[in-house]
Write an enzyme that holds these catalytic residues in place. Structure first.
Site, PDB file in Angstrom:
ATOM      1  N   THR A  86     -22.118 -23.962  13.355  1.00  0.00           N
ATOM      2  CA  THR A  86     -22.318 -25.359  12.952  1.00  0.00           C
ATOM      3  C   THR A  86     -23.022 -25.409  11.598  1.00  0.00           C
ATOM      4  O   THR A  86     -22.619 -26.160  10.700  1.00  0.00           O
ATOM      5  CB  THR A  86     -23.126 -26.117  14.026  1.00  0.00           C
ATOM      6  OG1 THR A  86     -22.522 -25.855  15.295  1.00  0.00           O
ATOM      7  CG2 THR A  86     -23.141 -27.598  13.765  1.00  0.00           C
ATOM      8  N   HIS A 168     -22.831 -32.852  21.125  1.00  0.00           N
ATOM      9  CA  HIS A 168     -22.443 -32.034  19.967  1.00  0.00           C
ATOM     10  C   HIS A 168     -21.154 -32.674  19.419  1.00  0.00           C
ATOM     11  O   HIS A 168     -20.064 -32.118  19.546  1.00  0.00           O
ATOM     12  CB  HIS A 168     -22.220 -30.587  20.430  1.00  0.00           C
ATOM     13  CG  HIS A 168     -22.229 -29.575  19.328  1.00  0.00           C
ATOM     14  ND1 HIS A 168     -22.194 -29.919  17.982  1.00  0.00           N
ATOM     15  CD2 HIS A 168     -22.249 -28.206  19.375  1.00  0.00           C
ATOM     16  CE1 HIS A 168     -22.201 -28.798  17.265  1.00  0.00           C
ATOM     17  NE2 HIS A 168     -22.240 -27.758  18.080  1.00  0.00           N
TER      18      HIS A 168
END
Ligand code: CP
Length: 351
Positions: A86, A168
């Site tokens: 990420t 997320h």
């Protein structure tokens, strides 16, 4: 809007639908916090932008043009929980669209070490940067930061790069983008069978992706997990209210051959309170060349990664294994999101 809720716990106790109202500005996404914020039409718009970006990165003049789009903006990456994909894919996406970046990954090297609150720290970031991308172990904390910033008069967009066990949303976007690309020649995302496998209670990627996927017509979802790690009650209730057909089981091999997509996850034992993962035989939730052989030839295998043992490395060479492509897609969809949030995606047509 004045902020009246004094703690993030108080803020987070409101429903997602109430919280979501704070994350738009002039009918556009301002903060990216929850997968609930993405309708199918918005996702499809982002998928098109991501396709366009991907295509442009194949040519030197396309790369140069992309870099010109947000060269006047700067992004802060504030990651207080570990990350490889990420963090790096957001960093790469920022570089792709020309944004300069700053980062704090270890709060002991920032003034938090001297006792500064995270609230003050984030306010500092908003003074120096045009965007904050953050990951924090506390569910709802980056939402609360967005809510507080909106009241300072110097609000900048915040993107949630993972909030504890809760959400997320950009992982969900890249998961759906990978499904979209994989099923393009095969009827699209709708009308398919999806299995989510592993620690489903504590995996935020599954939680966010399931939420997005539940909007598509005629999807069937199979949740394959040890009984103590099955999906959370609120998510199950949401799916039932959406009319999604769901099956919960702990027998992986009994469902594998019928699936169009198998989404694997690791044991999330960093969230153990007292060693509750230790009694689980996770080997029952593994993919190996033996059980992959029973899957449909058109099926796909996804994993948000990192993996441990739940997918044998020998499976990587199987054409149905999409997880390496999935993480590359993360760069394009995150670049698309940056262009969308700063309202410059239309300029791609000038190229
Ligand atoms: N999928 C994912 O969030 O990976 P990282 O924890 O490495 O960012």
């Amino acid at each position: 809007m004045e902020h009246t809720l004094k703690t993030y716990e108080e803020y987070f106790s409101q429903s997602a639908e109430v919280r979501m109202c704070h994350y738009e500005k002039a009918g556009r996404l301002q903060h990216v916090m929850l997968s609930h914020q993405f309708s199918i039409s918005l996702m499809e718009e982002l998928f098109d932008i991501a396709d366009h970006v991907k295509e442009m990165t194949r040519k030197p003049n396309g790369i140069e043009f992309l870099k010109s789009l947000l060269s006047h903006k700067k992004a802060m990456l504030y990651f207080t929980q570990p990350s490889t994909r990420t963090f790096l894919s957001f960093l790469t996406a920022c570089q792709m669209v020309g944004m300069d970046t700053g980062e704090v990954r270890d709060p002991s090297l920032s003034s938090e070490y001297k006792g500064e609150s995270q609230e003050d720290g984030v306010r500092v970031f908003s003074s120096y940067f045009d965007l904050i991308i953050m990951r924090d172990p506390k569910p709802g904390f980056c939402e609360y930061m967005a809510y507080l910033l909106d009241n300072t008069g110097r609000s900048v967009p915040i993107m949630n790069g993972g909030s504890g066990k809760d959400q997320h949303p950009t992982q969900a976007l890249l998961d759906l983008y990978t499904m979209h690309r994989s099923f393009q020649e095969n009827g699209g995302i709708r009308n398919k069978k999806y299995a989510f496998v592993g620690d489903l209670l504590r995996g935020r990627a599954v939680r966010s992706s399931v939420m997005l996927l539940s909007q598509y017509k005629d999807v069937e979802m199979y949740f394959v997990a040890p009984p103590s790690f099955q999906i959370a009650e609120d998510l199950e209730k949401h799916l039932i209210s959406q009319g999604v057909k769901i099956t919960k089981t702990d027998d992986f091999n009994s469902v594998l051959s019928a699936m169009d997509c198998v989404y694997m996850t690791r044991l999330q034992d960093e969230y153990d309170l007292s060693g509750e993962s230790n009694s689980i035989d996770y080997s029952q939730y593994n993919l190996t060349p033996d059980n992959v052989a029973s899957m449909k030839s058109t099926a796909i295998i996804l994993h948000p990664l990192p993996r441990r043992h739940e997918i044998s490395p020998e499976v990587d060479a199987d054409p149905r294994a999409m997880y390496w492509r999935q993480l590359r897609n993360g760069v394009y969809i995150r670049a698309a999101l940056l262009l969308y949030v700063f309202n410059v995606a239309d300029r791609l047509h000038e190229y």
